[in-house]
Design an enzyme around this catalytic site. Structure first.
Site, mmCIF file in Angstrom:
data_model
loop_
_atom_site.group_PDB
_atom_site.id
_atom_site.type_symbol
_atom_site.label_atom_id
_atom_site.label_comp_id
_atom_site.label_asym_id
_atom_site.label_seq_id
_atom_site.Cartn_x
_atom_site.Cartn_y
_atom_site.Cartn_z
ATOM 1 N N ARG A 79 0.521 11.225 6.449
ATOM 2 C CA ARG A 79 1.208 11.111 5.167
ATOM 3 C C ARG A 79 0.377 11.810 4.094
ATOM 4 O O ARG A 79 -0.842 11.731 4.088
ATOM 5 C CB ARG A 79 1.429 9.652 4.792
ATOM 6 N N ARG B 144 -4.050 1.885 -4.252
ATOM 7 C CA ARG B 144 -2.986 0.929 -4.552
ATOM 8 C C ARG B 144 -3.512 -0.172 -5.452
ATOM 9 O O ARG B 144 -4.715 -0.446 -5.483
ATOM 10 C CB ARG B 144 -2.455 0.314 -3.256
ATOM 11 N N ASP C 236 4.283 4.466 0.352
ATOM 12 C CA ASP C 236 4.443 3.495 1.431
ATOM 13 C C ASP C 236 5.913 3.258 1.758
ATOM 14 O O ASP C 236 6.542 2.352 1.236
ATOM 15 C CB ASP C 236 3.764 2.155 1.099
ATOM 16 N N ASP D 10 0.191 -4.322 -2.599
ATOM 17 C CA ASP D 10 -0.381 -3.465 -1.568
ATOM 18 C C ASP D 10 0.476 -2.230 -1.333
ATOM 19 O O ASP D 10 0.026 -1.262 -0.714
ATOM 20 C CB ASP D 10 -0.545 -4.259 -0.264
ATOM 21 N N ASN D 11 1.732 -2.264 -1.793
ATOM 22 C CA ASN D 11 2.635 -1.119 -1.665
ATOM 23 C C ASN D 11 2.966 -0.514 -3.022
ATOM 24 O O ASN D 11 4.010 0.114 -3.189
ATOM 25 C CB ASN D 11 3.928 -1.541 -0.955
#
Length: 366
Positions: free
Chosen positions: A36, A43, A133, A123-124
């Site tokens: 990616r 984050r 994400d 976290d995303n």
């Protein structure tokens, strides 16, 4: 994406035509390595982790490491927007302002195109304020304020709740960075004021977005409320409805392409009344320009899982024809394309794909 031609891995998935919320079978998929690419992968959750270590004095350098990762964030994502000659405390205040602006704009535009992150926790949430994400995400088809493709997401990460989730993520950012301002009372006060203004800033972005989708110069709360009631009551395709509305029709019949079910005469009259009220807010001498601008705001083509599934199923067999075709179509989502493309990709979801596991919903593990 590098795919093995020999090794496979077993994972949970849905059986053919399964309507189960959770995967009900195990399937073998080719082993793959994916790469990616993003400006950075910092984050909010990482800042949160370092802040937790600092608060608990997990080790002697915990506070310094928190400072270092926040400094890295500024260097990596905000260097061109934050004056490096400012004191570190003032840079943090600017960081709070800029991240708030980016995050509120991002989420407003998610709503504009019908995107739902699905699992929008800290976290995303990219600290740089962009989409990151791709977990259990999806695009709203039949309009539902509570649309959520992830079976474990509930209402808290649903489509129209994304601004609230964004504020929760911003709060964690604020809470993580705040200890670095403990010795500067003035900067700390400004920093806190930026946090307190998040909800208002988010609301302004969302209202501006809805006004733009409707071709209006100003947001009309009453008109919007009526529209949401009508769209929620009827099964209306989110993307097709706003695209057809971009043609600025006089009669509700022109919007029927976006309706999944037939409507009663009473409902048609309600829609017609709303349409008349909406048209009354548009200047008659500028309709062509308004229509053009609306078409650049309301995409014609969007990611629809029932169109994507056949593409990756074929790709698993080594045939990437559909993948490349989708890539071409979705590279120009606001453009009018060929009639063949329109017939294939600009249409309502077939009933066979409603409530279908792996298409209308999916678990995080799958």
């Amino acid at each position: 994406l590098y795919v093995s031609k020999s090794e496979t891995v077993t994972r949970p998935w849905y059986s053919q035509d399964s309507c189960s919320l959770e995967p009900d079978v195990l399937v073998d998929n080719p082993v793959a390595i994916s790469t990616r690419v993003a400006p950075s992968f910092l984050r909010v959750g990482q800042l949160e982790l370092f802040a937790r270590r600092a608060r608990s004095n997990a080790h002697p350098n915990a506070s310094e490491e928190l400072r270092m990762i926040v400094s890295h964030l500024i260097e990596r994502e905000y260097k061109s927007d934050i004056n490096q000659s400012l004191s570190f405390a003032d840079q943090l205040v600017e960081l709070a302002k800029l991240f708030r602006q980016r995050l509120t704009s991002l989420v407003a535009n998610w709503l504009r195109v019908g995107y739902c992150q699905g699992n929008f926790n800290s976290d995303n949430c990219a600290a740089g304020g962009f989409t990151l994400d791709y977990g259990p995400f999806g695009f709203c088809e039949i309009f539902d304020p509570w649309f959520q493709p992830w079976t474990g997401g509930g209402k808290k990460f649903s489509f129209l709740n994304q601004p609230i989730a964004a504020e929760a993520n911003y709060h964690m950012f604020w809470k993580a960075v705040r200890p670095l301002l403990a010795e500067d009372a003035v900067a700390l006060e400004y920093f806190d004021q930026v946090r307190e203004g998040f909800a208002e800033a988010m609301q302004k972005q969302v209202e501006k977005m809805w006004a733009t989708k409707l071709g209006l110069t100003e947001f009309s709360p009453e008109l919007f409320k009526q529209l949401m009631q009508l769209m929620t009551h009827d099964d209306v395709d989110y993307t097709i409805f706003f695209r057809e509305l971009s043609h600025i029709p006089d009669d509700v019949s022109a919007l029927k392409k976006s309706f999944y079910d037939k409507t009663s005469q009473q409902l048609d009259e309600q829609w017609q009344s709303w349409l008349k009220s909406w048209r009354g807010l548009l200047p008659d001498d500028n309709l062509a320009e308004i229509s053009t601008n609306m078409k650049q705001t309301n995409p014609k083509y969007t990611w629809r899982e029932w169109l994507i599934v056949p593409a990756y199923q074929q790709a698993m067999q080594g045939d990437y024809t559909l993948v490349k075709e989708l890539q071409e179509v979705l590279s120009y989502p606001y453009d009018e394309q060929s009639q063949d493309v329109e017939d294939k990709y600009y249409r309502l979801r077939p009933s066979a794909f409603s409530d279908l596991g792996g298409v209308s919903h999916y678990s995080c593990s799958s």
